[in-house]
Design a protein around this motif. Sequence first.
Motif, mmCIF file in Angstrom:
data_model
loop_
_atom_site.group_PDB
_atom_site.id
_atom_site.type_symbol
_atom_site.label_atom_id
_atom_site.label_comp_id
_atom_site.label_asym_id
_atom_site.label_seq_id
_atom_site.Cartn_x
_atom_site.Cartn_y
_atom_site.Cartn_z
ATOM 1 N N GLY A 266 -0.744 6.711 -8.072
ATOM 2 C CA GLY A 266 -0.277 7.100 -6.948
ATOM 3 C C GLY A 266 0.358 8.174 -6.917
ATOM 4 O O GLY A 266 0.112 9.231 -7.867
ATOM 5 N N ILE B 136 -3.527 -4.716 -5.812
ATOM 6 C CA ILE B 136 -3.310 -4.170 -4.366
ATOM 7 C C ILE B 136 -4.852 -3.815 -3.864
ATOM 8 O O ILE B 136 -5.178 -4.118 -2.837
ATOM 9 C CB ILE B 136 -2.301 -3.212 -4.310
ATOM 10 C CG1 ILE B 136 -0.930 -4.063 -4.559
ATOM 11 C CG2 ILE B 136 -2.467 -2.656 -2.953
ATOM 12 C CD1 ILE B 136 0.283 -3.138 -4.373
ATOM 13 N N VAL C 221 -6.908 -5.217 -0.667
ATOM 14 C CA VAL C 221 -7.057 -4.148 0.296
ATOM 15 C C VAL C 221 -8.714 -4.068 0.560
ATOM 16 O O VAL C 221 -9.176 -4.045 1.734
ATOM 17 C CB VAL C 221 -6.790 -2.701 -0.086
ATOM 18 C CG1 VAL C 221 -7.381 -1.595 0.392
ATOM 19 C CG2 VAL C 221 -5.281 -2.578 0.305
ATOM 20 N N VAL D 62 0.830 -1.198 -0.103
ATOM 21 C CA VAL D 62 0.038 0.133 0.045
ATOM 22 C C VAL D 62 0.791 1.198 0.099
ATOM 23 O O VAL D 62 0.499 2.173 -0.757
ATOM 24 C CB VAL D 62 -0.879 -0.069 1.315
ATOM 25 C CG1 VAL D 62 -1.533 1.257 1.355
ATOM 26 C CG2 VAL D 62 -1.950 -1.020 1.079
ATOM 27 N N ALA E 84 2.380 1.607 -3.412
ATOM 28 C CA ALA E 84 1.279 2.065 -4.375
ATOM 29 C C ALA E 84 1.057 3.396 -4.127
ATOM 30 O O ALA E 84 0.620 4.168 -5.150
ATOM 31 C CB ALA E 84 0.152 0.996 -4.327
ATOM 32 N N GLY F 175 3.412 5.606 -5.530
ATOM 33 C CA GLY F 175 3.438 5.557 -6.558
ATOM 34 C C GLY F 175 4.676 4.764 -7.026
ATOM 35 O O GLY F 175 5.808 4.710 -6.879
ATOM 36 N N PHE F 176 4.283 3.688 -7.974
ATOM 37 C CA PHE F 176 5.379 2.648 -8.275
ATOM 38 C C PHE F 176 6.249 3.536 -9.101
ATOM 39 O O PHE F 176 5.993 4.036 -10.111
ATOM 40 C CB PHE F 176 4.853 1.591 -9.212
ATOM 41 C CG PHE F 176 4.083 0.574 -8.311
ATOM 42 C CD1 PHE F 176 2.741 0.380 -7.949
ATOM 43 C CD2 PHE F 176 4.945 -0.484 -7.534
ATOM 44 C CE1 PHE F 176 2.201 -0.774 -7.290
ATOM 45 C CE2 PHE F 176 4.651 -1.295 -6.873
ATOM 46 C CZ PHE F 176 2.979 -1.326 -6.680
ATOM 47 N N TYR G 243 -1.587 -1.927 -9.373
ATOM 48 C CA TYR G 243 -2.378 -0.997 -8.507
ATOM 49 C C TYR G 243 -3.806 -1.781 -8.220
ATOM 50 O O TYR G 243 -4.307 -1.571 -7.242
ATOM 51 C CB TYR G 243 -2.566 0.396 -8.948
ATOM 52 C CG TYR G 243 -1.267 1.155 -9.089
ATOM 53 C CD1 TYR G 243 -0.796 1.386 -10.284
ATOM 54 C CD2 TYR G 243 -0.934 1.902 -8.060
ATOM 55 C CE1 TYR G 243 0.440 2.072 -10.622
ATOM 56 C CE2 TYR G 243 0.104 2.768 -8.139
ATOM 57 C CZ TYR G 243 0.930 2.675 -9.299
ATOM 58 O OH TYR G 243 1.978 3.459 -9.540
#
Lengths: 243, 292, 334
Positions: B287, C120, C124, B233, B236, B239-240, C117
Amino acid sequence: MTSLLETRNITQRFSGLTANSNVSISVGRGEIVGLIGPNGAGKSTLFNLIAGAFRPTEGTIIFDGEDVTDLPAAERCQRGIGRTFQVVKSFESMTVIENVIVGALVRNTVMREARRKAHEVLQFCGLDARADVRASDLVPSEKRRLEVARALATEPKLLLLDEVLTGLTPVESQKGVELVRRVRDTGITVLMVEHVMEIVMPLVDRAVVLDLGKVLLEGKPTEVVRDPKVITAYLGDRHAVGA
Amino acid sequence: MTAETIIQSLASGLLMGLLYGLIAVGLALIFGLMDVVNFAHGEFLMIAMYATFFLFAYFALDPLLAAPIVAAALFIFGAVVYLFIVRFAVRAKANTGMVQIFSTFGLAVLMRGLAQYFFTPDYRSITTSWLGGKTISIGGIYLPEPQLVGALIAIAAFAGLYFFINRTDFGRALEATREDAGAVALVGIDKNRVFALGWGLGAALVGLAGAVMAIFFYVFPDVGASFATIAYVTVALGGFGSVFGAFAGGIIVGLVEAVTTLVLPASLKTVGIYGVYLLIVFIRPRGLFGSI
Amino acid sequence: MDKAFASRRRRDLIVAACITAVAALVPLFVKDVYVQNIMVLTLMYAALSQSWNILSGYCGQISLGHALYFGLGAYTTALLYTKFGVLPWFGMLAGGLVSAVIAMALGYPCFRLGGHYFVIATIVIAEIALVLFQNWDWAGAALGIDIPVRHDSWLTFQFTRSKLPYFYFALVLAGIAWFVTWWLEDSKWGYWWRAVKDNPVAAESLGVVVFNSKMGAAAVSAFLVAIGGAFYAQFVSYIDPESVMGFQFSLLMALPAVLGGIGTLWGPMLGAVILIPLTELTRSYIGGSGRGVDLIVYGGLIIAISLARPQGLVSLFARKPKPVAAVVKEAVAS
């Protein structure tokens, strides 16, 4: 006769860079129009704008009498705009025929019909023998033809070809040129972005030259090729003849 | 709830956040380098904690002293994981995304199983250490010493990483490989070597975090799982592809966690963090600082 | 060419029918309750994984939070029955619908997210739901719901003396999941999903509305998984958040598909048949006190498959590729 496609005052800006500036072109029904120009002229941007990859910063796009400026790519395809990609985007895990079926499903929602249409298109493009081959196993020139076949399966009114003839062997280019001619013969209008002048000029009815984001010139290929402004754009000032 | 309690809470949240950032930055580094999310990251943390614990149990080594040793060991472990597993996973021609996810996932499950088998599911803890259980008062705010030192180590690690990536040759090789792994071979950079070292570095950073966390957290086979989710979290959210994003993300997560504990019952703590992640990512699909 | 395709489709259907028939006879010969239990679970996971496969395999949107729908199915059934006396059969449908709606509602913001994203986000969201249920007193909070078992009845779908009815229900569910997949594979939706998975940009250019197709896949997938969850609630008669919404379910839905072959028709089935009995047996004979041996086996298996056979075990049964010479000849001729 009204034109099939019209771009009106298209301007496209990407943070700080103006890729297209006030570009207005039109493509008539049944024409093969070539979109040419040196690197960085804004051809790809214009091409993608017409295809619906993104919205123009300014300007409108009229297709078949309808303002399609705000329509996303999928809807433009439904309206009749088909396109290929410069860097081939085959559905690698699917076979050749399955790739084309995806295109055929736009107008043929019954599976049997879509399959039949797909076979038809494959035959037209000379790929029917490879129908059950996985797209990932095709050679590059076949992948190019698959791009075209897929787009044709959507039964477009306007086919946008993005450098489909670039980087082919002489034999392959000739076949490619024949294919484009046959496409037009079925009544489809073609707008093609190209680099390879010797191949494109004999093929197109009209050429539109872009340079630095603006329309430099348009007209018959024989005239355009000899125009000093065009030569300058491609080769630089030193080569200008009788400017 | 007084202003004091809130400040106290935020302060510890900040410290924990920096530690979360330290855990996450290894993940961000690996991802930025080769577009692979290490789903075994939590388990890397877990073995770092176990290593610290055993160094304490058998050699009476304080976690702070053990930290560099654990970091070094994790460095080797990370490189090994790349060379023997990940290297092959990224070569897969079919379903590349899924192969990558599931191979490191499989590793996570395997490591957890091995930990349960060899170490038993019992909870361990380091009973005496230099920092354990102590608090220090700074300007009237009581800060737990382990977390404080951990936060300082995290800051130092970030600074070191920044320097390393931007100022050293290897750091530049790392960046170059990240941009175009295919092309670097042309300039004589061995991509596998760079990737292995990248994994090693990422693992070493988690190793540092694990050593510090072993001071004040219980050590057990599944401990990695809870922190892993927070790490994903965090990355992500930031931001990757952005190491700085992991740092910023960690701080945000730490603060959100602290605030949530103030207003919601403790059992809903994770809801706060996850909720913030969703909120941020729905507004900015890459992100806060992501490039990928 | 089409004849070959049509006959392949028919063959799949016939094979499935035969397998179902054989499977239906098995309980008549296998009386050991423990083994029957494993069979029921295997069928259930086969159904679940097959359903998961629709969204994550065919459409390529990998979800590691599908336990959410499993749990919603279980809770909807359990709550409707214990609080309002609604029969589980209706509860099941309600659970399916609730899950489908929620899947689409979540899809609306989530499908904008790319790759990691998205994964995940799924993890979540399921975790948030788990925690919310743990704190929801009306639904039993952490203590969960006890489904009172009165007497054996198909009406209330409860059986104490025999596992057979559960077995047959699970068999039917697995069959339905398989059939839905088989049907959708050669349909507009199936082709769109695969196109979206392989190259969403190209799919858009061919008229596929990517967002809508993802929503469709999500809804179908969630619906079926929820029914599985409802079944589970009736099977075990007691549910709590951890036992029906825990991450382990999300994992167990994905693994059989990964093992057998994601995005294939038979993959999840094959994977379930291998993985579930293996898991249960290692757990009882070696695992015992949570010593992690089952995890070691799992983990090792997943790594091995992802590296050695990423296309899954079904690829072992695929037709042999044509020899190179023939391929080259064809290419030159066309």
